[in-house]
Scaffold this motif. Structure first.
Motif: not given
Length: 373
Positions: A210-213, A325-328
């Motif tokens: 999720v974080e990388v994409r 969570s996407l923002e951190p």
């Protein structure tokens, strides 16, 4: 192996056929997933908003495209860490790539300062040799998040290259859960997930995917919007991190990296006057809700100076797909990329229009952002 390949092919064809049929019959959600709207989903978003505050698609999913209802639903408890119940056979689940993976661990996460420092060093290395016409997605946006991930997990040497390859192969995962990808992409997802588990540990896989994409799409979306408006890019060079933060905040509204957030209701509930039973799927169209004309002034205009992104007024809705969570991570990486490029290449300009992958309703799939440095 042959049986599994045939089953995968049949599954992809079934889901694509259902999307095509219901979309052709006027179901806005099915039409959005089948992807015939081209690179601009505004028409599909508008039709979904017009269908009501919360309505049931023929795919069996409750759908909202309005800001108020979306905000209300995002605050509700969800089942299984926010993941769809892939074990329940439903035609709208295209590829259950996350089945069997543990929920992301909420502890031991790196702080924003560490992510920012690692992203800054990655940008410095990658930008040093860039000249002439460059695709920012391939050269920067897809590489910086992987470099940061590798540094956070102390992945080095040949394993670093294997991590980059696994992240690239896992790139279609967020869209593949809802919209059937190519057979090759779908068949490669299990190996990519297994490779990530071997390099990072199973508990880190969901977060990594999720974080990388999300970081890639958020950075690419911000840069694509900026180079399409050269005046804004020139102004950004003197505003540093504060200016980059405003750009990323507006990108989360205007071109969010997760545009469709699907989850399963953990308990019987109600929203917009509609009862939702425990176990039923809900799709929040983040891309549509963040452009709700009843909430945002000039919703289709990219404006980093709008009040809502600076703390006053309505804030962009940001989901947590698969409980991540996407923002951190994604937000800090994207801010760092934008700030580094603005400082190092203030004369950058577009070398052509941005290009998006078809059938990527979740991420928007920015494939190329060509620029002249």
């Amino acid at each position: 192996m042959v049986v599994a390949e045939k089953e995968l092919g049949r599954r992809l064809q079934l889901v694509q056929g259902v999307h095509w049929l219901y979309g052709a019959q006027g179901d806005p959600y099915a039409a959005l997933l089948r992807g015939y709207h081209g690179p601009d989903p505004r028409g599909a978003y508008a039709r979904s908003r017009e269908a009501g505050p919360l309505w049931r698609s023929r795919l069996g999913t409750w759908v909202t495209a309005r800001y108020a209802t979306a905000a209300e639903l995002l605050a509700r408890p969800v089942a299984d860490g926010g993941r769809p119940l892939a074990a329940v056979p439903q035609p709208q689940v295209a590829v259950a790539w996350e089945r069997g993976l543990p929920a992301p661990e909420p502890w031991g996460l790196p702080g924003a300062d560490r992510v920012r420092a690692l992203a800054g060093r990655a940008c410095e290395r990658l930008l040093a040799g860039l000249r002439g016409e460059v695709d920012l997605v391939a050269a920067v946006c897809a590489r910086v998040p992987v470099e940061v991930l590798a540094d956070l997990h102390d992945v080095a040497g040949a394993d670093r290259e294997r991590l980059a390859a696994a992240c690239a192969a896992a790139g279609p995962a967020l869209d593949a859960a809802l919209a059937p990808p190519s057979y090759e992409d779908a068949a490669g997802l299990p190996d990519a997930v297994a490779a990530l588990g071997g390099l990072l540990g199973e508990a880190a896989v969901l977060r990594a995917v999720v974080e990388v994409r999300a970081a890639q799409e958020l950075a690419a979306g911000a840069l694509a919007a900026l180079v399409a408006s050269p005046g804004r890019w020139a102004l950004l060079a003197g505003r540093g991190r504060e200016g980059a933060a405003a750009v990323v905040a507006e990108t989360l509204r205007h071109d969010p990296p997760v545009k469709v957030h699907v989850f399963t209701a953990a308990a019987d509930t109600e929203a917009a006057g509609q009862p939702i039973a425990a176990g039923e799927q809900v799709a929040v169209l983040i891309g549509a809700a963040n452009r709700d004309p009843g909430v945002f002034d000039r919703p289709d205009v990219f404006d980093p100076d709008r009040a809502g992104t600076a703390g006053a007024g309505p804030r962009p809705l940001v989901p947590a797909p698969y409980g991540v969570s996407l923002e951190p991570f994604a937000g800090v990486v994207a801010e760092t990329v934008v700030a580094a490029l603005a400082a190092a290449r203030p004369g950058m300009r577009a070398a052509g229009p941005a290009v998006r992958r078809p059938r990527t309703p979740v991420t928007g799939g920015l494939l190329k952002v060509p620029v002249l440095l």
